[in-house]
Design a protein around this motif. Structure first.
Motif, PDB file in Angstrom:
ATOM      1  N   VAL A  28      16.443 -56.609   6.634  1.00  0.00           N
ATOM      2  CA  VAL A  28      17.439 -55.532   6.576  1.00  0.00           C
ATOM      3  C   VAL A  28      18.402 -55.638   7.762  1.00  0.00           C
ATOM      4  O   VAL A  28      19.623 -55.588   7.611  1.00  0.00           O
ATOM      5  CB  VAL A  28      16.751 -54.148   6.560  1.00  0.00           C
ATOM      6  CG1 VAL A  28      17.768 -53.040   6.781  1.00  0.00           C
ATOM      7  CG2 VAL A  28      16.040 -53.936   5.234  1.00  0.00           C
ATOM      8  N   LEU A  29      17.833 -55.857   8.950  1.00  0.00           N
ATOM      9  CA  LEU A  29      18.646 -55.973  10.157  1.00  0.00           C
ATOM     10  C   LEU A  29      19.651 -57.123  10.049  1.00  0.00           C
ATOM     11  O   LEU A  29      20.851 -56.952  10.284  1.00  0.00           O
ATOM     12  CB  LEU A  29      17.718 -56.194  11.352  1.00  0.00           C
ATOM     13  CG  LEU A  29      18.362 -56.124  12.725  1.00  0.00           C
ATOM     14  CD1 LEU A  29      18.782 -54.699  13.027  1.00  0.00           C
ATOM     15  CD2 LEU A  29      17.402 -56.626  13.802  1.00  0.00           C
TER      16      LEU A  29
ATOM     17  N   VAL B   5      13.263 -56.137   0.152  1.00  0.00           N
ATOM     18  CA  VAL B   5      13.513 -54.987   1.023  1.00  0.00           C
ATOM     19  C   VAL B   5      15.023 -54.701   1.204  1.00  0.00           C
ATOM     20  O   VAL B   5      15.438 -53.552   1.093  1.00  0.00           O
ATOM     21  CB  VAL B   5      12.764 -55.132   2.365  1.00  0.00           C
ATOM     22  CG1 VAL B   5      13.117 -53.992   3.302  1.00  0.00           C
ATOM     23  CG2 VAL B   5      11.265 -55.148   2.125  1.00  0.00           C
ATOM     24  N   PRO B   6      15.852 -55.735   1.444  1.00  0.00           N
ATOM     25  CA  PRO B   6      17.291 -55.428   1.567  1.00  0.00           C
ATOM     26  C   PRO B   6      17.899 -54.856   0.283  1.00  0.00           C
ATOM     27  O   PRO B   6      18.850 -54.075   0.360  1.00  0.00           O
ATOM     28  CB  PRO B   6      17.915 -56.790   1.903  1.00  0.00           C
ATOM     29  CG  PRO B   6      16.810 -57.578   2.503  1.00  0.00           C
ATOM     30  CD  PRO B   6      15.573 -57.141   1.789  1.00  0.00           C
ATOM     31  N   ILE B   7      17.367 -55.226  -0.886  1.00  0.00           N
ATOM     32  CA  ILE B   7      17.885 -54.644  -2.139  1.00  0.00           C
ATOM     33  C   ILE B   7      17.720 -53.125  -2.095  1.00  0.00           C
ATOM     34  O   ILE B   7      18.587 -52.369  -2.524  1.00  0.00           O
ATOM     35  CB  ILE B   7      17.145 -55.225  -3.367  1.00  0.00           C
ATOM     36  CG1 ILE B   7      17.419 -56.724  -3.505  1.00  0.00           C
ATOM     37  CG2 ILE B   7      17.574 -54.500  -4.645  1.00  0.00           C
ATOM     38  CD1 ILE B   7      16.688 -57.384  -4.660  1.00  0.00           C
TER      39      ILE B   7
ATOM     40  N   GLN C  10      25.953 -51.323   3.762  1.00  0.00           N
ATOM     41  CA  GLN C  10      25.576 -50.156   4.565  1.00  0.00           C
ATOM     42  C   GLN C  10      24.084 -49.869   4.430  1.00  0.00           C
ATOM     43  O   GLN C  10      23.519 -50.023   3.354  1.00  0.00           O
ATOM     44  CB  GLN C  10      26.342 -48.917   4.074  1.00  0.00           C
ATOM     45  CG  GLN C  10      27.853 -49.033   4.170  1.00  0.00           C
ATOM     46  CD  GLN C  10      28.350 -48.969   5.594  1.00  0.00           C
ATOM     47  OE1 GLN C  10      27.922 -48.117   6.361  1.00  0.00           O
ATOM     48  NE2 GLN C  10      29.236 -49.889   5.961  1.00  0.00           N
ATOM     49  N   LEU C  11      23.486 -49.424   5.540  1.00  0.00           N
ATOM     50  CA  LEU C  11      22.093 -49.010   5.497  1.00  0.00           C
ATOM     51  C   LEU C  11      21.999 -47.668   4.759  1.00  0.00           C
ATOM     52  O   LEU C  11      22.768 -46.761   5.020  1.00  0.00           O
ATOM     53  CB  LEU C  11      21.573 -48.854   6.934  1.00  0.00           C
ATOM     54  CG  LEU C  11      20.092 -48.492   7.077  1.00  0.00           C
ATOM     55  CD1 LEU C  11      19.213 -49.634   6.619  1.00  0.00           C
ATOM     56  CD2 LEU C  11      19.767 -48.135   8.529  1.00  0.00           C
ATOM     57  N   ASN C  12      21.076 -47.565   3.811  1.00  0.00           N
ATOM     58  CA  ASN C  12      20.919 -46.307   3.077  1.00  0.00           C
ATOM     59  C   ASN C  12      19.456 -45.894   3.075  1.00  0.00           C
ATOM     60  O   ASN C  12      18.661 -46.392   2.295  1.00  0.00           O
ATOM     61  CB  ASN C  12      21.437 -46.478   1.637  1.00  0.00           C
ATOM     62  CG  ASN C  12      21.447 -45.170   0.879  1.00  0.00           C
ATOM     63  OD1 ASN C  12      20.874 -44.170   1.336  1.00  0.00           O
ATOM     64  ND2 ASN C  12      22.085 -45.165  -0.286  1.00  0.00           N
TER      65      ASN C  12
ATOM     66  N   LEU D 103      15.348 -46.250  -3.065  1.00  0.00           N
ATOM     67  CA  LEU D 103      14.280 -45.918  -2.122  1.00  0.00           C
ATOM     68  C   LEU D 103      13.195 -45.071  -2.802  1.00  0.00           C
ATOM     69  O   LEU D 103      11.992 -45.322  -2.620  1.00  0.00           O
ATOM     70  CB  LEU D 103      14.868 -45.176  -0.916  1.00  0.00           C
ATOM     71  CG  LEU D 103      13.881 -44.835   0.203  1.00  0.00           C
ATOM     72  CD1 LEU D 103      13.152 -46.083   0.673  1.00  0.00           C
ATOM     73  CD2 LEU D 103      14.606 -44.181   1.367  1.00  0.00           C
ATOM     74  N   ILE D 104      13.611 -44.113  -3.616  1.00  0.00           N
ATOM     75  CA  ILE D 104      12.642 -43.275  -4.330  1.00  0.00           C
ATOM     76  C   ILE D 104      11.762 -44.151  -5.223  1.00  0.00           C
ATOM     77  O   ILE D 104      10.530 -44.109  -5.160  1.00  0.00           O
ATOM     78  CB  ILE D 104      13.373 -42.226  -5.202  1.00  0.00           C
ATOM     79  CG1 ILE D 104      14.227 -41.313  -4.319  1.00  0.00           C
ATOM     80  CG2 ILE D 104      12.382 -41.425  -6.035  1.00  0.00           C
ATOM     81  CD1 ILE D 104      15.127 -40.384  -5.119  1.00  0.00           C
ATOM     82  N   ALA D 105      12.409 -44.968  -6.042  1.00  0.00           N
ATOM     83  CA  ALA D 105      11.669 -45.782  -7.014  1.00  0.00           C
ATOM     84  C   ALA D 105      10.808 -46.833  -6.320  1.00  0.00           C
ATOM     85  O   ALA D 105       9.680 -47.101  -6.735  1.00  0.00           O
ATOM     86  CB  ALA D 105      12.648 -46.441  -7.984  1.00  0.00           C
ATOM     87  N   ALA D 106      11.327 -47.411  -5.220  1.00  0.00           N
ATOM     88  CA  ALA D 106      10.556 -48.434  -4.512  1.00  0.00           C
ATOM     89  C   ALA D 106       9.313 -47.812  -3.874  1.00  0.00           C
ATOM     90  O   ALA D 106       8.228 -48.410  -3.902  1.00  0.00           O
ATOM     91  CB  ALA D 106      11.416 -49.103  -3.446  1.00  0.00           C
TER      92      ALA D 106
END
Lengths: 253, 105
Positions: free
Chosen positions: A203-204, B50-52, B59-61, B69-72
């Protein structure tokens, strides 16, 4: 009762197919996306089908289609494909000792089919060792190739009727598949450390728009897992020595 | 021109997959290297998924308004609890579609 050779081969082929089946289904949206995007970005049908047929790599296809459509230079397209594909070097290295001894026909075949998905199913200590496990790998990898091609063709055929699918969140299907593969594989502390490091760093690096984000995150995470394993080993050795001494004492008394 | 590009790309993807299983390549792997490489599957697959979940349009969300994020999160729970690939995929896809739909209301 001993299985006849033919029956054993058939069972292994079946197992390969069934183990890969969920992954074959999970890439349906992704494959349709790749096929339809090529058509929507004015690729000919031949070009659009050659992509899954010979390039056979989802993320490379998706990114390069956009790059080619935007008239990016050949060198940039090739360099980007190389960067995205470079994670496969790790797969080849990890399976090297098992695959390098194979007859060339098998080696080229498995090499061509060595996707993220096939590698994910090759974690067994003896993966690809012996004819039966090779049949398993070939059927698993081969079925993935055929399904990938099929979903792409569906995308190519339906392409001009479909809306632009790139913002529908189809990438979540890939994410959930890998979650389903990775989470159950966390069986000890080193793997947990590997997964946590890979998650945070990827991510970073992505946010920093680092070109080799994926491979760099994976390499550092693997080293984290390796160090954790060594640390556990050393601790176990120390404790083991103590236990051994106790045992000897007990043995004497 | 595009045809040539596609053929060259095919050469690249095949080379990255095949190179290190070629027997005549002068690479010998010791026990330490083999141990290191044994972590490649969880490392690479995690660095893909993880980045998906957390990065959208660069942008970081990390908000709970993020359907990924909820579904993961639910998928991770399902995978840890059942270890079933089909069940995990089912939970993930249903919760993803539902949360996207509900958040869009």
């Amino acid at each position: 009762m001993a299985l006849s050779k033919q029956k054993a081969r058939w069972l292994m082929a079946q197992k390969g197919f069934l183990d890969m089946l969920p992954l074959n289904l999970a890439v349906l949206p992704w494959g349709i996306l790749c096929g339809s995007l090529a058509i929507q970005r004015d690729f000919s049908v031949l070009e659009a089908i050659l992509m899954p047929l010979i390039v056979f790599a989802g993320s490379v296809q998706l990114v390069s289609i956009e790059l080619i459509a935007n008239q990016t230079s050949l060198l940039t397209v090739l360099f980007t494909s190389f960067i995205i594909s470079s994670r496969h070097f790790l797969y080849g290295l990890a399976l090297r000792d098992k695959l390098k001894k194979l007859p060339s026909k098998w080696r080229y075949g498995i090499g061509f089919l060595l996707t993220d998905e096939l590698f994910a199913l090759s974690g067994h200590r003896k993966a690809c060792v012996g004819q039966l496990r090779l049949i398993y790998a070939l059927v698993a990898g081969g079925s993935f190739y055929i399904f990938w091609l099929l979903w792409n063709i569906v995308g190519v055929v339906a392409g001009s009727y479909l809306p632009d699918l790139t913002h529908l969140g189809l990438d979540f299907a890939i994410a959930v598949t890998f979650i389903a593969l990775v989470i159950p594989s966390i069986i000890n502390l080193p793997v947990l450390v590997t997964v946590l490091c890979a998650g945070v760093l990827s991510v970073l690096f992505k946010l920093l728009q680092f070109e080799l984000d994926l491979v760099a995150a994976a390499l550092i995470a693997m080293y984290g897992g390796y160090l954790t394993d060594r640390w556990l080993q050393r601790r176990a050795d120390k404790n083991g020595n103590v236990v051994d001494k106790n045992k000897t004492k007990q043995g004497i008394s | 021109m595009t045809l040539l590009t596609i053929c060259l790309m095919a050469l690249i993807t095949f080379t990255t997959r095949y190179l290190f299983i070629h027997p005549r390549l002068p690479v010998r792997l010791g026990a330490k290297m083999a141990k290191f490489l044994s972590y490649s599957a969880p490392a690479v697959l995690t660095a893909i998924w993880v980045p998906i979940i957390f990065v959208q349009q660069g942008q970081l969300n990390v908000s709970w308004q993020n359907p990924y994020l909820i579904a993961a999160s639910l998928s991770v729970l399902a995978a840890a609890k059942t270890k079933s690939i089909y069940f995990t995929m089912f939970v993930g896809l249903v919760s993803f579609v539902l949360s996207r739909y509900l958040l869009a209301l």
